[in-house]
Design a protein around this motif. Structure first.
Motif, mmCIF file in Angstrom:
data_model
loop_
_atom_site.group_PDB
_atom_site.id
_atom_site.type_symbol
_atom_site.label_atom_id
_atom_site.label_comp_id
_atom_site.label_asym_id
_atom_site.label_seq_id
_atom_site.Cartn_x
_atom_site.Cartn_y
_atom_site.Cartn_z
ATOM 1 N N SER A 155 0.806 -1.219 0.000
ATOM 2 C CA SER A 155 0.000 0.000 0.000
ATOM 3 C C SER A 155 0.837 1.267 0.000
ATOM 4 N N ASP A 156 0.141 2.368 -0.271
ATOM 5 C CA ASP A 156 0.669 3.724 -0.168
ATOM 6 C C ASP A 156 1.980 3.866 -0.935
ATOM 7 N N CYS A 157 2.998 4.503 -0.336
ATOM 8 C CA CYS A 157 4.231 4.816 -1.057
ATOM 9 C C CYS A 157 5.045 3.561 -1.391
ATOM 10 N N VAL A 158 4.906 2.488 -0.569
ATOM 11 C CA VAL A 158 5.614 1.238 -0.880
ATOM 12 C C VAL A 158 5.088 0.658 -2.186
ATOM 13 N N ALA A 159 3.772 0.733 -2.388
ATOM 14 C CA ALA A 159 3.184 0.252 -3.642
ATOM 15 C C ALA A 159 3.656 1.098 -4.822
ATOM 16 N N GLU A 160 3.718 2.407 -4.639
ATOM 17 C CA GLU A 160 4.185 3.284 -5.719
ATOM 18 C C GLU A 160 5.611 2.920 -6.128
ATOM 19 N N GLU A 161 6.457 2.671 -5.126
ATOM 20 C CA GLU A 161 7.850 2.323 -5.404
ATOM 21 C C GLU A 161 7.940 0.969 -6.110
ATOM 22 N N THR A 162 7.123 0.015 -5.671
ATOM 23 C CA THR A 162 7.150 -1.324 -6.263
ATOM 24 C C THR A 162 6.639 -1.309 -7.701
ATOM 25 N N LEU A 163 5.532 -0.602 -7.917
ATOM 26 C CA LEU A 163 4.939 -0.547 -9.263
ATOM 27 C C LEU A 163 5.698 0.386 -10.199
ATOM 28 N N GLY A 164 6.445 1.308 -9.599
ATOM 29 C CA GLY A 164 7.198 2.245 -10.426
ATOM 30 C C GLY A 164 6.352 3.352 -11.013
ATOM 31 N N VAL A 210 0.260 -9.102 7.300
ATOM 32 C CA VAL A 210 1.581 -8.911 6.687
ATOM 33 C C VAL A 210 1.579 -7.626 5.874
ATOM 34 N N ASN A 211 2.462 -6.710 6.226
ATOM 35 C CA ASN A 211 2.659 -5.476 5.459
ATOM 36 C C ASN A 211 3.988 -5.560 4.729
ATOM 37 N N LEU A 212 3.975 -5.317 3.428
ATOM 38 C CA LEU A 212 5.229 -5.260 2.683
ATOM 39 C C LEU A 212 5.828 -3.868 2.838
ATOM 40 N N LEU A 213 7.081 -3.824 3.236
ATOM 41 C CA LEU A 213 7.772 -2.556 3.458
ATOM 42 C C LEU A 213 8.648 -2.169 2.275
ATOM 43 N N SER A 214 9.011 -3.157 1.475
ATOM 44 C CA SER A 214 9.798 -2.914 0.269
ATOM 45 C C SER A 214 9.786 -4.189 -0.557
ATOM 46 N N CYS A 215 9.775 -4.022 -1.881
ATOM 47 C CA CYS A 215 9.802 -5.187 -2.771
ATOM 48 C C CYS A 215 10.584 -4.800 -4.019
ATOM 49 N N LYS A 216 11.803 -5.333 -4.130
ATOM 50 C CA LYS A 216 12.656 -5.018 -5.273
ATOM 51 C C LYS A 216 13.282 -6.304 -5.792
ATOM 52 N N LEU A 217 13.681 -6.306 -7.071
ATOM 53 C CA LEU A 217 14.325 -7.482 -7.644
ATOM 54 C C LEU A 217 15.537 -7.856 -6.817
ATOM 55 N N ALA A 218 15.680 -9.149 -6.547
ATOM 56 C CA ALA A 218 16.751 -9.621 -5.663
ATOM 57 C C ALA A 218 18.050 -9.789 -6.427
ATOM 58 N N ASP A 219 19.145 -9.565 -5.734
ATOM 59 C CA ASP A 219 20.461 -9.887 -6.290
ATOM 60 C C ASP A 219 20.556 -11.414 -6.404
ATOM 61 N N PRO A 220 20.942 -11.932 -7.557
ATOM 62 C CA PRO A 220 20.958 -13.390 -7.761
ATOM 63 C C PRO A 220 21.788 -14.140 -6.724
ATOM 64 N N ILE A 221 22.923 -13.556 -6.326
ATOM 65 C CA ILE A 221 23.785 -14.231 -5.350
ATOM 66 C C ILE A 221 23.105 -14.272 -3.984
#
Length: 455
Positions: free
Chosen positions: A378-387, A431-442
């Motif tokens: 939600s809110d700004c976390v969703a904006e950051e995730t969706l871009g 459960v609240n998601l605080l950040s969701c970004k592509l993970a570093d493969p390693i």
């Protein structure tokens, strides 16, 4: 600790005067500051430690107490009691106070004196067996200021930035209690906006069942949150569930509104909290989280962590009403969907009211061990995730929203989360998601190998 002393052995706070030798007083602690240190002018390179507290022994009388001394003595003394405890003080020094100077930083009291404690001569004891305790404990529910002398939250919002920096009294109901937040000072020490005494008091408040009268809180305009805030200062005394006509009316209103379903859930509707993600380091799998919740028997403490997984459900290309909700621009709570008005800010003048659209999406999070259903993005976390912002999202065509969804679905991500127990929530976990970004493969592969799992 002797308990044979009777109430007649104590001097009433109203009867104190500097010529009184070796008095003993008793009172309930209604306010207390944290321990602080200052450079010792007499011994260069060393520090003196101090803390203050305020005691009360009658509806009309309370007095400030100040203690100075070695760090070990001051910290030990401070940790020996809390706000709400009854204490006896033996042999304090009675000193006239310089009201104009001292009341800039200490609670305003009806007494013309203050008490000073000496490590060598004074003794402070907590007491729980005196026959005066019931009377003293009742004093905890009496405000130290005129119960009609306060600003409502509507008054504060209506006056806005003209109140910036003012010290006021506030009567309000507690709708939600957040977790203590910390920040790093310039010299790498952990700091906090409120002191420990106030934080501990606030943690005891039950949302939608507590009313507070906060005397002498500082009102500021917070540019980051774009709203007015109230901050506890060294002058502040907070009375929990005050026994006043005004507080009783407010308490009844809150209870009736909650029973009628007119108030949002303090768990479900609490606006996004500002979390320092750098401090979140524990890695979990979905299976581990579910196991923790099962072991906690519905009483899981708020937990922050990281999951290396992916969003497996993201319905953003169907019904907009399932993606966006309106929030109050004043308090940021979700507003009533039918009336589009805020329950909390109903006393704010109409011209000062406004709402804004905010993302409020339920997603599923999956890893190799299972799925967490109905997580909040939600809110700004969703904006950051969706871009994209809400405005930009609304400008997208349906096929563009679908394309955006598939850019995110099933992509291995590093997901920061906060999870709490919520019996009313469909899964038993909120459960609240605080950040969701592509993970570093390693990083992701290490998590699969179990190197960073927090068992």
């Amino acid at each position: 600790m002797a308990h044979s002393r009777s109430a007649r052995d104590f001097v009433a706070l109203s009867d104190l005067h500097p010529n009184l030798a070796r008095p003993n007083v008793i009172g309930v602690v209604i306010g207390k500051t944290d321990v602080r240190s200052f450079p010792d002018r007499k011994n260069i390179g060393t520090e003196r430690y101090t803390f203050n507290f305020t005691i009360r022994d009658s509806p009309a009388y309370f007095i400030n107490v100040q203690s100075w001394g070695r760090e070990e003595y001051i910290r030990s003394l401070s940790e020996s009691f809390r706000v709400g405890d009854c204490v006896t003080i033996e042999n304090p020094l009675i000193q006239s106070k310089e009201a104009e100077r001292e009341e800039k930083f200490n609670p305003v009291t009806p007494s013309g004196y203050k008490l000073l404690l000496s490590e060598n001569h004074s003794v402070v004891k907590t007491s729980s067996c005196y026959d005066t305790d019931t009377r003293l404990l009742a004093l905890l529910h009496l405000p130290v200021k005129d119960p009609q002398d306060y600003y409502s939250l509507g008054d504060i919002v209506a006056n806005g930035q003209s109140l910036h920096g003012r010290v006021l009294n506030v009567l309000a109901a507690v709708m939600a209690v957040g977790e203590p937040k910390y920040f790093m000072t310039s010299d790498k020490r952990k700091g906090q906006s409120w002191d420990n005494e106030s934080i501990q008091l606030a943690q005891s408040w039950i949302p939608q069942e507590t009313v507070i009268f906060a005397s002498d809180v500082r009102i500021n305009f917070d540019k980051f949150r774009n709203c007015m805030t109230a901050t506890v200062i060294s002058k502040t005394i907070i009375t929990t569930n005050p026994e006043t006509a005004e507080a009783n009316v407010l308490f009844s209103f809150i209870k009736e509104s909650a029973q009628a379903g007119a108030l949002p859930s303090p768990v479900k509707e609490l606006p996004n909290e500002s979390i320092n993600l750098e401090a979140v380091v524990d890695v979990y799998t979905v299976e581990q989280l579910k196991e923790k919740a099962l072991q906690s028997d519905g009483k899981l403490e708020p937990l922050h962590g990281i999951i290396y997984g992916y969003i497996s459900t993201l319905d953003i290309d169907e019904n907009v009403s399932r993606v966006l909700r309106n929030r109050c621009s004043i308090c940021r709570f979700i507003v009533n969907e039918v009336s589009n008005t805020c329950t909390f800010c109903s006393d704010v003048p109409p011209e000062a009211r406004s709402t804004f659209a905010s993302f409020d999406i339920l997603v599923d999070v999956t890893d190799h061990t299972g799925t967490l259903h109905s997580c909040y993005l939600s809110d700004c976390v969703a904006e950051e995730t969706l871009g994209c912002t809400v405005h930009e999202f609304l400008m997208l065509e349906e096929d563009q929203k679908t394309a955006l969804k598939w850019q995110l679905l099933l992509e291995r991500s590093k997901i920061y989360f906060k999870v709490t127990s919520s019996p009313n929530w469909r899964t038993g976990l909120k459960v609240n998601l605080l950040s969701c970004k592509l993970a570093d493969p390693i990083e992701a592969s290490q998590s699969l190998l179990g190197r960073d799992w927090n068992y």
